[in-house]
Design a protein around this motif. Sequence first.
Motif, mmCIF file in Angstrom:
data_model
loop_
_atom_site.group_PDB
_atom_site.id
_atom_site.type_symbol
_atom_site.label_atom_id
_atom_site.label_comp_id
_atom_site.label_asym_id
_atom_site.label_seq_id
_atom_site.Cartn_x
_atom_site.Cartn_y
_atom_site.Cartn_z
ATOM 1 N N GLU A 22 -5.013 11.449 94.057
ATOM 2 C CA GLU A 22 -4.780 10.075 93.638
ATOM 3 C C GLU A 22 -5.483 9.120 94.599
ATOM 4 O O GLU A 22 -5.909 9.515 95.677
ATOM 5 C CB GLU A 22 -3.284 9.769 93.604
ATOM 6 C CG GLU A 22 -2.591 9.916 94.939
ATOM 7 C CD GLU A 22 -1.076 9.819 94.848
ATOM 8 O OE1 GLU A 22 -0.551 9.658 93.728
ATOM 9 O OE2 GLU A 22 -0.418 9.915 95.902
ATOM 10 N N ILE A 23 -5.589 7.869 94.183
ATOM 11 C CA ILE A 23 -6.330 6.841 94.933
ATOM 12 C C ILE A 23 -7.753 7.350 95.178
ATOM 13 O O ILE A 23 -8.250 7.382 96.304
ATOM 14 C CB ILE A 23 -5.630 6.459 96.245
ATOM 15 C CG1 ILE A 23 -4.140 6.204 96.007
ATOM 16 C CG2 ILE A 23 -6.254 5.225 96.842
ATOM 17 C CD1 ILE A 23 -3.373 5.768 97.234
ATOM 18 N N ILE A 24 -8.396 7.764 94.117
ATOM 19 C CA ILE A 24 -9.726 8.367 94.210
ATOM 20 C C ILE A 24 -10.812 7.302 94.364
ATOM 21 O O ILE A 24 -10.606 6.133 94.038
ATOM 22 C CB ILE A 24 -10.030 9.236 92.977
ATOM 23 C CG1 ILE A 24 -9.959 8.390 91.695
ATOM 24 C CG2 ILE A 24 -9.063 10.402 92.904
ATOM 25 C CD1 ILE A 24 -10.353 9.123 90.442
ATOM 26 N N GLY A 25 -11.968 7.742 94.845
ATOM 27 C CA GLY A 25 -13.086 6.836 95.043
ATOM 28 C C GLY A 25 -13.976 6.726 93.814
ATOM 29 O O GLY A 25 -13.776 7.418 92.807
ATOM 30 N N ARG A 28 -8.746 -0.912 105.319
ATOM 31 C CA ARG A 28 -8.243 -0.880 103.943
ATOM 32 C C ARG A 28 -9.096 -1.772 103.040
ATOM 33 O O ARG A 28 -9.473 -1.379 101.937
ATOM 34 C CB ARG A 28 -6.777 -1.339 103.927
ATOM 35 C CG ARG A 28 -6.150 -1.445 102.538
ATOM 36 C CD ARG A 28 -5.944 -0.071 101.914
ATOM 37 N NE ARG A 28 -5.470 -0.185 100.539
ATOM 38 C CZ ARG A 28 -4.203 -0.198 100.163
ATOM 39 N NH1 ARG A 28 -3.244 -0.099 101.085
ATOM 40 N NH2 ARG A 28 -3.860 -0.280 98.897
ATOM 41 N N ILE A 29 -9.402 -2.968 103.516
ATOM 42 C CA ILE A 29 -10.210 -3.903 102.726
ATOM 43 C C ILE A 29 -11.592 -3.316 102.449
ATOM 44 O O ILE A 29 -12.091 -3.369 101.317
ATOM 45 C CB ILE A 29 -10.338 -5.258 103.450
ATOM 46 C CG1 ILE A 29 -8.991 -5.999 103.419
ATOM 47 C CG2 ILE A 29 -11.421 -6.123 102.800
ATOM 48 C CD1 ILE A 29 -8.943 -7.255 104.245
ATOM 49 N N LEU A 30 -12.208 -2.734 103.472
ATOM 50 C CA LEU A 30 -13.567 -2.192 103.318
ATOM 51 C C LEU A 30 -13.589 -0.990 102.373
ATOM 52 O O LEU A 30 -14.436 -0.901 101.481
ATOM 53 C CB LEU A 30 -14.118 -1.791 104.692
ATOM 54 C CG LEU A 30 -14.413 -2.948 105.659
ATOM 55 C CD1 LEU A 30 -14.816 -2.401 107.020
ATOM 56 C CD2 LEU A 30 -15.517 -3.843 105.103
ATOM 57 N N ILE A 31 -12.665 -0.066 102.547
ATOM 58 C CA ILE A 31 -12.669 1.158 101.738
ATOM 59 C C ILE A 31 -12.287 0.880 100.298
ATOM 60 O O ILE A 31 -12.703 1.611 99.383
ATOM 61 C CB ILE A 31 -11.758 2.220 102.385
ATOM 62 C CG1 ILE A 31 -12.331 2.635 103.748
ATOM 63 C CG2 ILE A 31 -11.624 3.465 101.493
ATOM 64 C CD1 ILE A 31 -11.448 3.562 104.557
ATOM 65 N N GLU A 32 -11.526 -0.188 100.050
ATOM 66 C CA GLU A 32 -11.156 -0.539 98.679
ATOM 67 C C GLU A 32 -12.395 -0.785 97.803
ATOM 68 O O GLU A 32 -12.330 -0.607 96.584
ATOM 69 C CB GLU A 32 -10.270 -1.782 98.656
ATOM 70 C CG GLU A 32 -8.852 -1.559 99.141
ATOM 71 C CD GLU A 32 -8.025 -0.729 98.183
ATOM 72 O OE1 GLU A 32 -8.235 -0.824 96.967
ATOM 73 O OE2 GLU A 32 -7.157 0.026 98.665
ATOM 74 N N PHE A 33 -13.507 -1.175 98.404
ATOM 75 C CA PHE A 33 -14.725 -1.446 97.632
ATOM 76 C C PHE A 33 -15.283 -0.186 96.975
ATOM 77 O O PHE A 33 -16.049 -0.272 96.012
ATOM 78 C CB PHE A 33 -15.799 -2.083 98.519
ATOM 79 C CG PHE A 33 -15.554 -3.546 98.821
ATOM 80 C CD1 PHE A 33 -15.591 -4.494 97.802
ATOM 81 C CD2 PHE A 33 -15.275 -3.962 100.115
ATOM 82 C CE1 PHE A 33 -15.361 -5.839 98.072
ATOM 83 C CE2 PHE A 33 -15.059 -5.302 100.394
ATOM 84 C CZ PHE A 33 -15.091 -6.242 99.379
ATOM 85 N N ILE A 34 -14.915 0.984 97.515
ATOM 86 C CA ILE A 34 -15.408 2.229 96.917
ATOM 87 C C ILE A 34 -14.260 3.041 96.322
ATOM 88 O O ILE A 34 -14.338 4.258 96.217
ATOM 89 C CB ILE A 34 -16.191 3.084 97.938
ATOM 90 C CG1 ILE A 34 -15.370 3.339 99.202
ATOM 91 C CG2 ILE A 34 -17.530 2.427 98.283
ATOM 92 C CD1 ILE A 34 -16.012 4.334 100.147
ATOM 93 N N LYS A 35 -13.168 2.357 95.950
ATOM 94 C CA LYS A 35 -12.058 2.997 95.254
ATOM 95 C C LYS A 35 -12.058 2.577 93.792
ATOM 96 O O LYS A 35 -12.464 1.455 93.458
ATOM 97 C CB LYS A 35 -10.711 2.582 95.858
ATOM 98 C CG LYS A 35 -10.339 3.230 97.164
ATOM 99 C CD LYS A 35 -8.934 2.765 97.540
ATOM 100 C CE LYS A 35 -8.534 3.224 98.921
ATOM 101 N NZ LYS A 35 -7.204 2.688 99.293
ATOM 102 N N GLU A 36 -11.576 3.467 92.951
ATOM 103 C CA GLU A 36 -11.337 3.100 91.561
ATOM 104 C C GLU A 36 -10.118 2.169 91.501
ATOM 105 O O GLU A 36 -9.220 2.256 92.338
ATOM 106 C CB GLU A 36 -11.058 4.341 90.711
ATOM 107 C CG GLU A 36 -12.265 5.237 90.496
ATOM 108 C CD GLU A 36 -13.268 4.655 89.501
ATOM 109 O OE1 GLU A 36 -13.055 3.531 88.993
ATOM 110 O OE2 GLU A 36 -14.275 5.346 89.229
#
Length: 278
Positions: free
Chosen positions: A160-163, A228-236
Amino acid sequence: MNQLYIDWNVNPEIFNISGFPVKYYGLLFLTGLILCLNILKSIYKKENLSAQAHEALFSYAFIGILLGARLGHCIFYDFDYYSQHPVEIFLPIQKGVDGSYHFSGYAGLASHGGGIGLVIMLLLYARKFSIPFMTVLDAIAIVLPLGGTFIRWGNLMNSEIIGTPTSLPWAFIFRQVDDVPRHPAQLYEAISYFIIFLLVYFIYKQNIFKIGKGFYFGISILLIFMMRILIEFIKEDQVGFEHGMSFNMGQILSIPFVLLGLFFIAKSILEKGKVKTS
């Protein structure tokens, strides 16, 4: 297909006891919490905090994180559903298509809500044991990134919480989702949080800042939520309403934590400078 891609098809359930599943996520959540408490034991001893207070910390932290994370998910990410099914917010059950309820576990926890719930319970905890609130916050903040590491590892085991899709050689193919190579966003966060833990713990061991001034709380939440903010850009997108948003819900909820972290870091540095010049 590139053979370097990681084929990920882990069953989230370790085993099942009479219809009650034991899952990797829950096991990792508890393991991370227990490990954090063991590290905190040495911190409490160094800071001359009572052993009784340390023994009670598990209950306060567990309740705060679980209730906060659960309410955070239900309010911020799926309010339409849970406003119609309030019993499912607090009980680990879900109504099936046949109208009957079945055990589901707490499928849906939000880290931002968990952070808020933890802070509220720590406020009650600090009053109960007559410990300065900022001392408690700083102590918890030292191990907070380590706890986040285990939670994101649990998300990986749940697929879950995949990229987003990628052609990078370390891409994961989450078979329980689809056959598309994707960024292992959970792993990115887990590694980031572990590095943050090592950094914050190193600073603490060097006695650069005294505990209780807010520095450790500030730097911990600043670094965690910046990542968290940065990685959210490459999350679905996790929920449908996030589609088309410039910043998703996770990023929006992270901004206040970043600002709060900056405030406490600046405050601690200024106070330390005043002490040196006085």
